[in-house]
Design a protein around this motif. Sequence first.
Motif, short mmCIF file in Angstrom:
data_model
loop_
_atom_site.label_atom_id
_atom_site.label_comp_id
_atom_site.label_asym_id
_atom_site.label_seq_id
_atom_site.Cartn_x
_atom_site.Cartn_y
_atom_site.Cartn_z
N LEU A 57 -46.82 3.37 -40.28
CA LEU A 57 -46.47 4.54 -41.09
C LEU A 57 -47.68 5.15 -41.79
N SER A 71 -48.50 0.68 -45.32
CA SER A 71 -47.35 1.12 -44.52
C SER A 71 -46.04 0.60 -45.11
N ARG A 93 -39.42 0.66 -40.34
CA ARG A 93 -39.95 1.99 -40.65
C ARG A 93 -41.45 1.92 -40.95
#
Length: 200
Positions: free
Chosen positions: A90, A26, A86
């Motif tokens: 992910l 991620s 972020r």
Amino acid sequence: MTTARDLFIVTLDAASGRPVEQGDLSLALAGAELVDLIDAQELTLDGDRIVPGPPSAVGDRLLHDAASSLIRQAPYESVEEWLWRRGRGLSSAYLAALETEGQVTRQRHRWIPVRTDRTALADSPDRRHAADRWTSGEPVLAALAAATGVQEQAEDSLRLSDDTTVTVLAAVNDAVMELEAVRQRRNIEGSAFDNIWRGE
């Protein structure tokens, strides 16, 4: 195709030989998105700060989501802060996107007709593109894959001339090492707790 999608496909292809930690992947995917957004001139780096440019149309949905989530007020976000924010979950988002597109399928048990957690890549142009980029030794993809543990760090990936890309890749490596340190600390604490219960 984006660097993040190529990276996800490459790690999925390689995962049968060496499992990849989802947290590491991620973080590397978040770094790959930054590299692609820099290439698309969606942002620049001021030192380690991410300075967004004017919003524009980005073809890939997940990359568009990444661009839309950039912090647009000074003092802006550091690359490290971006990776942690972020990067959260992910790899699951990329898996879901590729499953929706039919590029990844959940394998069914041989005797029991239920889906398992094992995934398989479909033979697709995207998979061939990622494989071509991987076998060519493209340095950014190689460096990101090395951060996930798929392969050793290649010397060529250390010779990138673009300072902004080098900054992103260095931040990815630092974040992955920090995550590994957290894992080791938890393992040690867990072992110590077990030893207390066993009276050792």
